[in-house]
Scaffold this active site. Structure first.
Site, PDB file in Angstrom:
ATOM      1  N   GLU A  28      48.830 146.175  63.198  1.00 50.62           N
ATOM      2  CA  GLU A  28      47.579 146.663  63.681  1.00 50.62           C
ATOM      3  C   GLU A  28      47.279 146.667  65.103  1.00 50.62           C
ATOM      4  O   GLU A  28      46.603 147.496  65.652  1.00 50.62           O
ATOM      5  CB  GLU A  28      46.339 145.808  62.882  1.00 50.62           C
ATOM      6  N   HIS A 137      51.495 156.767  55.272  1.00 50.29           N
ATOM      7  CA  HIS A 137      52.124 155.259  54.901  1.00 50.29           C
ATOM      8  C   HIS A 137      53.547 155.587  53.849  1.00 50.29           C
ATOM      9  O   HIS A 137      54.302 154.712  54.084  1.00 50.29           O
ATOM     10  CB  HIS A 137      51.300 154.622  53.975  1.00 50.29           C
TER      11      HIS A 137
END
Length: 195
Positions: A28, A137
């Site tokens: 992140e 993803h």
């Protein structure tokens, strides 16, 4: 769990039984670095998958570099870190349940392709993949597997891997494709004398 939202990062702790894995936190933070460096980025299709993969790669490398520096006692307290298969979130468990989401050595294990056209490859159509914006993803397994093979089969050290993939992230833009990233990686390796 953890997520990056552009202005902040959310980190969740579940009943003190588990929290975000270090590679997920680093992942992140990689998204945060991407947004600071590149500003607006087209987060869908191939460019989104490449951005997702670069965050995976950088997060995993940082986790392994940290793990190498720990004592055996510290390693035991940190939990399992998969230095062989480069799993993502393998150290994240809630109530004893393994929450691993990706395996860079074998992307197919978690429904990701290892190369373009592989079984799980999603053709770039952001409106036909159940909310994954063209496979961001899912298709991230492609570069993830390349990074794994660079380290494990070609023997590129983690410190160099971190620098190579960070350099590549700096060059990524909205018109980049997988070939472009390959060129970015080769350029960075050449600059480091690893070609």
């Amino acid at each position: 769990f953890c997520s990056y939202y552009g202005d902040y990062m959310q980190i969740g702790i579940n009943n003190h039984e588990g929290n975000a894995a270090f590679d997920a936190l680093s992942h992140e933070l990689g998204h945060g670095a991407q947004s600071l460096i590149q500003g607006y980025f087209n987060y869908e299709g191939a460019t989104g998958a490449m951005a997702e993969s670069l965050a995976d790669i950088l997060g995993n490398i940082m986790e392994m570099m940290l793990f190498e520096q720990l004592s055996d006692d510290e390693k035991d307290s940190m939990g399992m870190v998969d230095t062989e298969n480069w799993a993502i979130e393998e150290a994240h468990k809630i109530w004893g349940i393994d929450l691993t989401i990706r395996d860079m050595a074998d992307p197919n294990k978690y429904g990701q392709p290892a190369y373009i056209g592989d079984t799980y490859y999603i053709i770039n159509n952001p409106y036909n993949d159940e909310g994954d914006l063209g496979g961001v993803h899912t298709n991230s397994g492609i570069l993830n597997n390349i990074a794994y093979l660079m380290c494990k089969q070609a023997g590129v050290p983690l410190k160099d891997m971190l620098s190579i993939w960070y350099d590549s992230m700096m060059l990524l833009n909205n018109s980049s494709d997988y070939g472009s990233v390959g060129q970015y990686v080769m350029l960075s390796m050449k600059r480091k004398g690893l070609d």
